[in-house]
Design a protein around this motif. Structure first.
Motif, mmCIF file in Angstrom:
data_model
loop_
_atom_site.group_PDB
_atom_site.id
_atom_site.type_symbol
_atom_site.label_atom_id
_atom_site.label_comp_id
_atom_site.label_asym_id
_atom_site.label_seq_id
_atom_site.Cartn_x
_atom_site.Cartn_y
_atom_site.Cartn_z
ATOM 1 N N ARG A 202 0.834 -1.211 0.000
ATOM 2 C CA ARG A 202 0.000 0.000 0.000
ATOM 3 C C ARG A 202 0.868 1.261 0.000
ATOM 4 N NH1 ARG A 202 -4.199 -3.047 3.309
ATOM 5 N NH2 ARG A 202 -6.122 -2.806 2.111
ATOM 6 N N ARG A 203 1.927 1.238 0.779
ATOM 7 C CA ARG A 203 2.798 2.409 0.874
ATOM 8 C C ARG A 203 3.458 2.697 -0.477
ATOM 9 N NH1 ARG A 203 5.067 0.892 5.132
ATOM 10 N NH2 ARG A 203 6.811 -0.235 4.219
ATOM 11 N N TYR A 204 3.935 1.646 -1.139
ATOM 12 C CA TYR A 204 4.588 1.850 -2.433
ATOM 13 C C TYR A 204 3.604 2.406 -3.465
ATOM 14 C CZ TYR A 204 6.812 1.102 -6.883
ATOM 15 O OH TYR A 204 7.313 1.300 -8.146
ATOM 16 N N LEU A 205 2.414 1.823 -3.536
ATOM 17 C CA LEU A 205 1.423 2.303 -4.505
ATOM 18 C C LEU A 205 1.016 3.741 -4.207
ATOM 19 C CD1 LEU A 205 -0.767 -0.900 -4.914
ATOM 20 C CD2 LEU A 205 0.792 0.095 -6.599
ATOM 21 N N ASP A 206 0.888 4.058 -2.921
ATOM 22 C CA ASP A 206 0.576 5.430 -2.538
ATOM 23 C C ASP A 206 1.671 6.388 -3.021
ATOM 24 O OD1 ASP A 206 -0.991 7.430 -0.876
ATOM 25 O OD2 ASP A 206 0.951 7.536 0.124
ATOM 26 N N GLN A 207 2.916 5.969 -2.882
ATOM 27 C CA GLN A 207 4.036 6.805 -3.334
ATOM 28 C C GLN A 207 4.024 6.998 -4.851
ATOM 29 O OE1 GLN A 207 7.319 4.563 -1.771
ATOM 30 N NE2 GLN A 207 7.152 5.432 0.301
ATOM 31 N N GLN A 208 3.449 6.036 -5.582
ATOM 32 C CA GLN A 208 3.382 6.133 -7.041
ATOM 33 C C GLN A 208 2.123 6.834 -7.537
ATOM 34 O OE1 GLN A 208 6.188 5.203 -8.666
ATOM 35 N NE2 GLN A 208 6.853 4.830 -6.547
ATOM 36 N N GLY A 209 1.318 7.342 -6.621
ATOM 37 C CA GLY A 209 0.140 8.104 -7.010
ATOM 38 C C GLY A 209 -1.132 7.296 -7.174
ATOM 39 N N PHE A 210 -1.125 6.011 -6.765
ATOM 40 C CA PHE A 210 -2.346 5.201 -6.819
ATOM 41 C C PHE A 210 -3.204 5.507 -5.590
ATOM 42 C CE2 PHE A 210 0.517 2.859 -9.526
ATOM 43 C CZ PHE A 210 -0.292 2.315 -10.516
ATOM 44 N N ILE A 211 -4.507 5.409 -5.744
ATOM 45 C CA ILE A 211 -5.407 5.555 -4.606
ATOM 46 C C ILE A 211 -6.255 4.293 -4.474
ATOM 47 C CG2 ILE A 211 -5.491 8.067 -4.787
ATOM 48 C CD1 ILE A 211 -8.305 7.797 -5.940
ATOM 49 N N GLU A 212 -6.555 3.942 -3.234
ATOM 50 C CA GLU A 212 -7.362 2.749 -2.976
ATOM 51 C C GLU A 212 -8.817 3.140 -2.799
ATOM 52 O OE1 GLU A 212 -7.354 -1.368 -0.356
ATOM 53 O OE2 GLU A 212 -6.143 0.327 0.342
ATOM 54 N N ILE A 213 -9.679 2.504 -3.571
ATOM 55 C CA ILE A 213 -11.123 2.750 -3.493
ATOM 56 C C ILE A 213 -11.822 1.412 -3.322
ATOM 57 C CG2 ILE A 213 -13.165 3.684 -4.663
ATOM 58 C CD1 ILE A 213 -11.361 5.620 -6.132
ATOM 59 N N GLU A 214 -12.704 1.334 -2.325
ATOM 60 C CA GLU A 214 -13.410 0.086 -2.049
ATOM 61 C C GLU A 214 -14.551 -0.129 -3.033
ATOM 62 O OE1 GLU A 214 -12.899 -0.454 2.723
ATOM 63 O OE2 GLU A 214 -14.317 1.048 2.041
ATOM 64 N N THR A 215 -14.725 -1.375 -3.413
ATOM 65 C CA THR A 215 -15.805 -1.745 -4.326
ATOM 66 C C THR A 215 -16.728 -2.749 -3.637
ATOM 67 O OG1 THR A 215 -14.524 -3.568 -5.307
ATOM 68 C CG2 THR A 215 -14.273 -1.367 -6.298
ATOM 69 N N PRO A 216 -17.933 -2.973 -4.178
ATOM 70 C CA PRO A 216 -18.919 -3.807 -3.472
ATOM 71 C C PRO A 216 -18.495 -5.271 -3.348
ATOM 72 C CG PRO A 216 -19.970 -2.476 -5.175
ATOM 73 C CD PRO A 216 -18.502 -2.363 -5.396
ATOM 74 N N VAL A 217 -18.774 -5.851 -2.195
ATOM 75 C CA VAL A 217 -18.639 -7.296 -2.020
ATOM 76 C C VAL A 217 -19.889 -7.997 -2.526
ATOM 77 C CG1 VAL A 217 -18.463 -9.145 -0.303
ATOM 78 C CG2 VAL A 217 -17.023 -7.109 -0.101
ATOM 79 N N LEU A 218 -21.059 -7.407 -2.267
ATOM 80 C CA LEU A 218 -22.321 -7.944 -2.775
ATOM 81 C C LEU A 218 -22.577 -7.360 -4.149
ATOM 82 C CD1 LEU A 218 -24.542 -7.651 0.440
ATOM 83 C CD2 LEU A 218 -23.482 -9.716 -0.492
ATOM 84 N N GLN A 219 -22.753 -8.241 -5.146
ATOM 85 C CA GLN A 219 -22.892 -7.785 -6.531
ATOM 86 C C GLN A 219 -24.073 -8.480 -7.196
ATOM 87 O OE1 GLN A 219 -19.078 -8.356 -8.454
ATOM 88 N NE2 GLN A 219 -18.053 -6.870 -7.136
ATOM 89 N N THR A 220 -24.704 -7.743 -8.094
ATOM 90 C CA THR A 220 -25.846 -8.318 -8.812
ATOM 91 C C THR A 220 -25.406 -9.259 -9.923
ATOM 92 O OG1 THR A 220 -25.903 -6.372 -10.246
ATOM 93 C CG2 THR A 220 -27.352 -6.360 -8.311
#
Length: 522
Positions: A202-220
């Motif tokens: 997570r730290r490395y990706l953050d340093q490269q400008g990536f952001i973490e966004i949560e997506t649904p566990v329950l899906q249609t």
């Protein structure tokens, strides 16, 4: 001097129920004495590992008059008349407690005049205690806390395994992970390293400008992979839902929406078999980068894993199950066609007629080829049978058949293939990546083929996700996507033979079901 026995005793011949009854009586005895067997708090100033490191240079017989306060679980106790030695374990490690009747009587005269006798008769291995005292190295050279005050913080009712340094029943270790963690320090170390590995990523990706966004566990609609989903139901909405089998399709929606670098690390659920490599719920990370392709993702994969290894282990030369693995980039890159030809002698790229390819596969010793409905699937079968388990050092297998890659972009120069790689190490797939398919018409056709397979009874195929296709029609930029199996990466970096050793609480059948199955077996 002979050790004093507990009164009453947790003898090795006692049953678990007898020991529990003895300890319950001790709980009542403590209460009768006005002592709380389940305390509220304890002020900690130091931990065991810190003390072991800080006072490594003091000599036998030396005392340091700085007061320390720590807490932990009793793992061993030896009582000799007016002197006792306990082994205390906290989160960081072990330290000896030096318990002298005179010292404790002096330190606890106002709170418990018989504190040493209560320590002897009412504590057991497994209890959690807090102690205050000074540092002393005994004449035998053992760094110790010379205790002046103590408090029983939690009375343990159940005994630890007879040999506290070894709980060896594998099923029991997984089923009662809390006991496993108490008695096997290397298990605690595995999960501590797991936390450091995920933090590093997570730290490395953050340093490269990536952001973490949560997506649904329950899906249609279940999608983003070929896998059988878990099915559940929402009562209020009166609708069937699936536990996600991938985060892919929602993360791609975010790329459509204008984010250029996104990822999510989280739980994935697949209703499939259980083995040393598979657990029905597992952790993966998926990463998507706009204006990139699968070549960029190879570079990113190498860097993520090498950085985690360096951060957590301090080296890129690791040992897994006795095998030396070199994680130094760059890693080998070879096409699936080349890898299969190396091991089987068959160049599947030369065939245009399926039956001729099948004949060559059979001559090379491959099995199950009659079930393959295309040369691409035959190639993949050859890879799985002849190549996969031989890939010990980190290797990128690139350029896959389109038949097994419904979400990847067609290869820019090789008809029938897609721009996809999988990274294998110690014979296991650990990462998967595509130049992502951005053509909504092509994507619809591939998903419709999947839907047809589902209608024909393929439990791993899925319906068409119309909303995802609508998103693609708004336009998704060229994108590189990457998925890494966190559990398998943890296995690699912590030298775990089974995925269950890398997951704190793996899925298991209840004990009663296991017993019933054993009784029913011939």
């Amino acid at each position: 001097m002979a050790s004093d026995a507990n009164r009453p005793s947790d003898s090795s011949g006692s049953s678990r129920d007898e020991i529990r009854a003895i300890r319950l009586q001790k709980v009542e005895d403590l209460k009768q004495l006005g002592l709380n067997p389940y305390a509220y708090r304890w002020e900690i100033t130091h931990h065991a590992a810190e003390l072991q490191e800080k006072y490594t240079d003091i000599v036998a017989g030396q005392e340091v008059e700085t007061e320390v306060s720590l807490a932990g679980r009793i793992l061993a106790r030896r009582v000799f008349g007016k002197l006792a030695f306990f082994t205390l374990q906290d989160e960081t490690g072990l330290i000896q407690l030096y318990l002298d009747k005179k010292e404790i009587a002096s330190g606890m005269a106002e709170t418990d005049a018989d504190a040493f006798e209560h320590l002897k008769s009412l504590t057991d291995v497994g209890d959690i205690i807090g102690v205050k005292g000074i540092i002393k190295r005994t004449e035998k050279g053992e760094l110790s806390v010379k205790v002046r005050e103590y408090a029983l913080l939690t009375k343990s009712l159940l005994p630890l395994p007879d040999k506290w340094h070894g709980l060896t029943d594998v099923a029991k270790r997984y089923r009662q992970r809390y006991v496993d963690l108490i008695v096997n320090p290397e298990v605690r170390d595995t999960f501590r390293k797991r936390a450091l590995i995920t933090a590093s990523i997570r730290r490395y990706l953050d340093q490269q400008g990536f952001i973490e966004i949560e997506t649904p566990v329950l899906q249609t609609e279940a999608g983003g992979a070929d896998a059988r989903p878990f099915i559940t139901y929402h009562n209020t909405l009166d609708m069937q839902l699936y536990l996600r089998i991938a985060t892919e399709l929602h993360l791609k929606r975010l790329i459509v929406g204008g984010f250029e670098k996104v990822f999510e690390m989280g739980r994935i659920f697949r209703n499939e078999g259980i083995s040393t490599k598979h657990n029905p719920e597992f952790t993966s990370i998926e990463v998507y980068q706009a204006y990139a392709d699968y070549s960029d993702m190879m570079d990113l994969t190498e860097t993520i894993i090498a950085t985690a290894a360096k951060d957590v282990l301090g080296t890129l030369q690791i040992t897994y199950q006795g095998e030396t693995i070199d994680l130094t980039p760059p890693w080998r890159r070879i096409t699936m066609h080349e890898a299969v030809q190396e091991k089987t002698g068959v160049d599947f790229s030369q065939f245009t007629v399926l039956e001729e390819a099948k004949a060559a596969a059979k001559a090379a010793g491959l099995t199950g080829v009659d079930d393959c409905d295309s040369i691409g699937r035959l190639l993949n079968e050859g890879f799985e049978q002849a190549v996969e388990e031989t890939l010990i050092q980190p290797t990128f297998i690139i350029d896959y058949p389109v038949e097994i890659s419904p979400l990847a972009k067609p290869h820019r120069s090789k008809p029938g293939l897609v721009e996809r790689f999988e990274m294998f190490i110690v014979g296991r797939e650990t990462a998967n990546s595509f130049s992502e398919l951005t053509d909504p018409i092509d994507q619809r056709q591939r998903l419709e083929l999947q839907a047809a397979k589902k209608a024909a009874g393929d439990l791993e195929a899925h319906s068409v996700d119309e909303d995802f296709l609508t998103a693609l029609e708004y336009g998704m930029p060229p994108t590189g996507g990457l998925g890494i199996g966190i559990d398998r990466l943890v296995m690699l970096l912590t030298d775990c033979a089974s995925i269950r050793d890398a997951i704190a609480f793996p899925l298991l059948k209840p004990e009663k079901m296991d017993t019933a199955a054993d009784q029913a077996a011939p």
